[in-house]
Design a protein around this motif. Structure first.
Motif, PDB file in Angstrom:
ATOM      1  N   ASP A 314       0.923  -1.190   0.184  1.00  0.00           N
ATOM      2  CA  ASP A 314      -0.200   0.057   0.019  1.00  0.00           C
ATOM      3  C   ASP A 314       0.937   1.378   0.353  1.00  0.00           C
ATOM      4  N   TRP A 315       0.370   2.452   0.351  1.00  0.00           N
ATOM      5  CA  TRP A 315       1.308   3.519   0.537  1.00  0.00           C
ATOM      6  C   TRP A 315       2.514   3.409   1.286  1.00  0.00           C
ATOM      7  N   PHE A 316       3.553   4.048   0.930  1.00  0.00           N
ATOM      8  CA  PHE A 316       4.693   4.159   1.696  1.00  0.00           C
ATOM      9  C   PHE A 316       4.563   5.551   2.339  1.00  0.00           C
ATOM     10  N   VAL A 317       5.145   5.413   3.605  1.00  0.00           N
ATOM     11  CA  VAL A 317       5.313   6.452   4.312  1.00  0.00           C
ATOM     12  C   VAL A 317       6.767   7.204   4.556  1.00  0.00           C
ATOM     13  N   GLY A 318       7.052   8.417   4.763  1.00  0.00           N
ATOM     14  CA  GLY A 318       8.450   8.723   4.969  1.00  0.00           C
ATOM     15  C   GLY A 318       8.458  10.138   5.841  1.00  0.00           C
ATOM     16  N   VAL A 319       9.800  10.558   6.161  1.00  0.00           N
ATOM     17  CA  VAL A 319       9.966  11.818   7.035  1.00  0.00           C
ATOM     18  C   VAL A 319      10.214  12.848   5.817  1.00  0.00           C
ATOM     19  N   SER A 320       9.442  13.902   6.211  1.00  0.00           N
ATOM     20  CA  SER A 320       9.835  14.884   5.468  1.00  0.00           C
ATOM     21  C   SER A 320      11.298  15.914   5.404  1.00  0.00           C
ATOM     22  N   LYS A 321      12.064  16.098   4.526  1.00  0.00           N
ATOM     23  CA  LYS A 321      13.141  16.710   4.411  1.00  0.00           C
ATOM     24  C   LYS A 321      13.199  17.948   5.225  1.00  0.00           C
ATOM     25  N   PHE A 322      12.266  18.518   5.123  1.00  0.00           N
ATOM     26  CA  PHE A 322      11.983  19.863   5.530  1.00  0.00           C
ATOM     27  C   PHE A 322      11.333  19.866   7.130  1.00  0.00           C
ATOM     28  N   SER A 323      11.218  18.684   7.661  1.00  0.00           N
ATOM     29  CA  SER A 323      10.833  18.593   8.950  1.00  0.00           C
ATOM     30  C   SER A 323      11.760  19.013  10.064  1.00  0.00           C
ATOM     31  N   GLU A 324      11.509  19.913  11.030  1.00  0.00           N
ATOM     32  CA  GLU A 324      12.204  20.164  12.073  1.00  0.00           C
ATOM     33  C   GLU A 324      12.356  19.323  13.435  1.00  0.00           C
ATOM     34  N   HIS A 325      11.680  18.356  13.135  1.00  0.00           N
ATOM     35  CA  HIS A 325      11.656  16.999  14.125  1.00  0.00           C
ATOM     36  C   HIS A 325      11.752  15.600  13.680  1.00  0.00           C
ATOM     37  N   LYS A 326      12.963  15.542  12.660  1.00  0.00           N
ATOM     38  CA  LYS A 326      13.073  14.211  11.940  1.00  0.00           C
ATOM     39  C   LYS A 326      13.219  13.061  12.813  1.00  0.00           C
ATOM     40  N   GLU A 327      14.019  13.081  13.908  1.00  0.00           N
ATOM     41  CA  GLU A 327      13.998  12.050  14.867  1.00  0.00           C
ATOM     42  C   GLU A 327      12.587  11.624  15.386  1.00  0.00           C
ATOM     43  N   LEU A 328      12.058  12.447  15.722  1.00  0.00           N
ATOM     44  CA  LEU A 328      10.704  12.113  16.417  1.00  0.00           C
ATOM     45  C   LEU A 328       9.711  11.694  15.309  1.00  0.00           C
ATOM     46  N   ALA A 329       9.976  12.416  13.952  1.00  0.00           N
ATOM     47  CA  ALA A 329       9.058  12.028  12.888  1.00  0.00           C
ATOM     48  C   ALA A 329       9.396  10.441  12.516  1.00  0.00           C
ATOM     49  N   GLU A 330      10.705  10.142  12.523  1.00  0.00           N
ATOM     50  CA  GLU A 330      10.686   8.681  12.330  1.00  0.00           C
ATOM     51  C   GLU A 330      10.409   7.829  13.581  1.00  0.00           C
ATOM     52  N   ALA A 331      10.721   7.999  14.798  1.00  0.00           N
ATOM     53  CA  ALA A 331       9.863   7.409  15.692  1.00  0.00           C
ATOM     54  C   ALA A 331       8.421   7.205  15.469  1.00  0.00           C
ATOM     55  N   TRP A 332       7.645   8.010  14.984  1.00  0.00           N
ATOM     56  CA  TRP A 332       6.266   7.890  14.719  1.00  0.00           C
ATOM     57  C   TRP A 332       6.199   6.926  13.775  1.00  0.00           C
ATOM     58  N   ILE A 333       7.010   6.970  12.561  1.00  0.00           N
ATOM     59  CA  ILE A 333       6.795   5.806  11.503  1.00  0.00           C
ATOM     60  C   ILE A 333       7.070   4.674  11.995  1.00  0.00           C
ATOM     61  N   ASP A 334       7.970   4.423  12.772  1.00  0.00           N
ATOM     62  CA  ASP A 334       8.502   3.220  13.688  1.00  0.00           C
ATOM     63  C   ASP A 334       7.276   2.588  14.200  1.00  0.00           C
ATOM     64  N   TYR A 335       6.834   3.187  15.115  1.00  0.00           N
ATOM     65  CA  TYR A 335       5.585   2.890  16.099  1.00  0.00           C
ATOM     66  C   TYR A 335       4.264   2.752  15.003  1.00  0.00           C
ATOM     67  N   PHE A 336       4.161   3.622  13.891  1.00  0.00           N
ATOM     68  CA  PHE A 336       2.857   3.458  13.166  1.00  0.00           C
ATOM     69  C   PHE A 336       2.771   2.223  12.528  1.00  0.00           C
ATOM     70  N   VAL A 337       4.038   1.969  11.675  1.00  0.00           N
ATOM     71  CA  VAL A 337       4.284   0.665  11.114  1.00  0.00           C
ATOM     72  C   VAL A 337       4.187  -0.662  12.046  1.00  0.00           C
ATOM     73  N   HIS A 338       5.174  -0.730  12.777  1.00  0.00           N
ATOM     74  CA  HIS A 338       5.476  -1.916  13.546  1.00  0.00           C
ATOM     75  C   HIS A 338       4.307  -2.017  14.773  1.00  0.00           C
ATOM     76  N   ASP A 339       4.196  -1.183  15.503  1.00  0.00           N
ATOM     77  CA  ASP A 339       3.210  -1.195  16.889  1.00  0.00           C
ATOM     78  C   ASP A 339       1.700  -0.684  16.867  1.00  0.00           C
ATOM     79  N   SER A 340       1.623   0.091  15.867  1.00  0.00           N
ATOM     80  CA  SER A 340       0.187   0.623  16.400  1.00  0.00           C
ATOM     81  C   SER A 340      -1.117  -0.188  16.052  1.00  0.00           C
ATOM     82  N   GLY A 341      -1.076  -1.139  15.293  1.00  0.00           N
ATOM     83  CA  GLY A 341      -2.256  -1.996  14.914  1.00  0.00           C
ATOM     84  C   GLY A 341      -2.787  -1.654  13.643  1.00  0.00           C
ATOM     85  N   TYR A 342      -2.149  -0.722  12.979  1.00  0.00           N
ATOM     86  CA  TYR A 342      -3.033  -0.035  11.790  1.00  0.00           C
ATOM     87  C   TYR A 342      -3.090  -1.043  10.714  1.00  0.00           C
TER      88      TYR A 342
END
Length: 428
Positions: A314-342
């Motif tokens: 399905d869709w791929f998810v990524g971190v914006s190059k222009f984000s000011e919170h890249k580390e947290l953004a990747e942490a959200w992706i990790d949680y969303f894909v692996h642990d959220s139950g989505y």
């Protein structure tokens, strides 16, 4: 068949399929989840996440994910922005760099352009993950799949019973016969969702990618000046749709967007079938269907004994190059894909090879002995030529045009002319 796809199916069959537990939803859904920061000295942070899943914003599922994430990361608020026409609108957002912190990677962007808009993701995210290199360039990965799916006929078993359909069709002739019986019973046989446009890709790029048994079919279009003919897979696919329309086997109000209404129609047995990915099953159940009344079988696109079905991300998810919170953004992706139950909540198959699918309808689907083909990465040449020909793949817009064309050959000829010109441009 791709050996990885074979392993994927074998694991599913041997592992047993368990129905997933439902997730409780909050009473008052909101697209913004405030976090109580009184117990932490961490400076509050808001992550903006762009998504096409407006339904999960409105029903509170995304709010639940954000609340769980905030427990892991105190001081963080996740704010979701739903975009209805995501495939088209996100390209405009890329040009203005207003893409938040986390977003779905547009399918029409060439991989070589990914570093211009996305931050590389850590290798640890991709352990045991399928389709890991789909959104990669120069040794870096910029997107991770949010789910896997196959495509087939999602159907209402009670509607089939009322129409006197004892066995699900396994040939195209039987499929048309089932449509006729449903029509006579006062049931809309097949919902195309012509007016919504994007669902038509299941009758276009999706179908031709597996009905031939060649997962490279789309990529090989770059080798010819005339990829669209009446007697090839494209002609076969569009002809099926035109036949359904000509025989009155589809919804009456074709031009209006009836996507949400169609789910209720299928849930209540007023409609019989969709050609759609397995991800829609949970949405139909959420629209009021009894889960056991909804089935899933491979689409019988011809009268042969051999049947293929896709395994697609399905869709791929990524971190914006222009984000000011890249580390947290990747942490959200990790949680969303692996642990959220989505994935389970959305009716997807897992992209993590170590996990088993929980969708009960998948057991019915694989019982037909269908051969799975793992989708190939669209190459940059295909996307470059399509762009020059002013075609947006996976949007459904030109599929809609072909379906409405009085003469399909003439419509194909016009697009072949554009394709040939675009190929010549790409060579220069």
């Amino acid at each position: 068949m791709n050996k990885h796809a074979l392993l994927f199916v074998i694991v599913f069959l041997l592992g047993g399929l368990l129905a997933g537990c439902g997730r409780s939803l909050p009473d008052n859904p909101d697209n913004t989840v405030p976090t109580d920061n009184s117990k932490t000295e961490t400076e509050p942070v808001t992550l903006q996440v762009l998504t096409n899943r407006i339904d999960l914003i409105e029903n509170g599922v995304y709010r639940q994910y954000a609340d769980e994430f905030a427990q892991l990361h105190p001081g963080v608020t996740v704010k979701f922005e739903g975009i209805t026409n995501y495939a088209g609108d996100i390209m405009v957002r890329l040009s203005t760099r207003t893409i938040g912190d986390v977003l779905l990677v547009p399918n029409s962007i060439k991989n070589e352009a990914l570093p211009d808009y996305f931050e590389p993701l850590s290798a640890e995210l991709f352990e045991n993950v399928r389709f890991a290199d789909f959104k990669a360039y120069s040794g870096q990965r910029y997107g991770i799949a949010t789910g896997a799916s196959t495509t087939g006929i999602v159907y209402n078993k009670e509607a089939f019973k009322r129409a006197g359909i004892v066995n699900v069709p396994t040939t195209l002739e039987q499929f048309y016969d089932a449509c006729e019986k449903l029509k006579l019973a006062g049931v809309v046989p097949v919902y195309l969702n012509y007016g919504a446009q994007w669902p038509l890709m299941t009758w276009g790029e999706d179908l031709v990618s597996y009905m031939t048994g060649n997962p490279e079919y789309l990529n090989e279009m770059v080798l010819t000046d005339e990829p669209w003919t009446i007697d090839n897979a494209w002609g076969q696919a569009i002809t099926i749709v035109k036949t359904l329309i000509d025989k009155g086997y589809v919804e009456e109000q074709l031009l209006s967007n009836q996507w949400e209404a169609s789910k209720r129609e299928l849930a209540e047995g007023h409609a019989g079938m969709y050609l759609m990915g397995n991800w829609v099953i949970n949405q139909v159940v959420a629209a009021g269907a009894v889960a056991d009344d909804i089935g899933f079988f491979p689409f019988p696109y011809d009268n042969s004994d051999k049947r293929y079905a896709p395994l697609s991300p399905d869709w791929f998810v990524g971190v914006s190059k222009f984000s000011e919170h890249k580390e947290l953004a990747e942490a959200w992706i990790d949680y969303f894909v692996h642990d959220s139950g989505y994935m389970d909540d959305s009716g997807f198959l897992p992209v993590d090879n170590s996990k088993e699918p929980t969708l009960p309808q998948f057991k019915e689907f694989v019982s037909f002995g269908t051969e799975f083909l793992e989708k190939s990465v669209p190459n940059d040449t295909l996307l470059e030529i399509a762009g020059a020909a002013q075609m947006t793949f996976w949007s459904g817009d030109y599929i809609q045009e072909w379906i409405a064309a009085p003469n399909l050959k003439d419509a194909f000829d016009q697009y072949n002319k554009r394709w040939k010109e675009a190929r010549n441009i790409s060579k220069s």
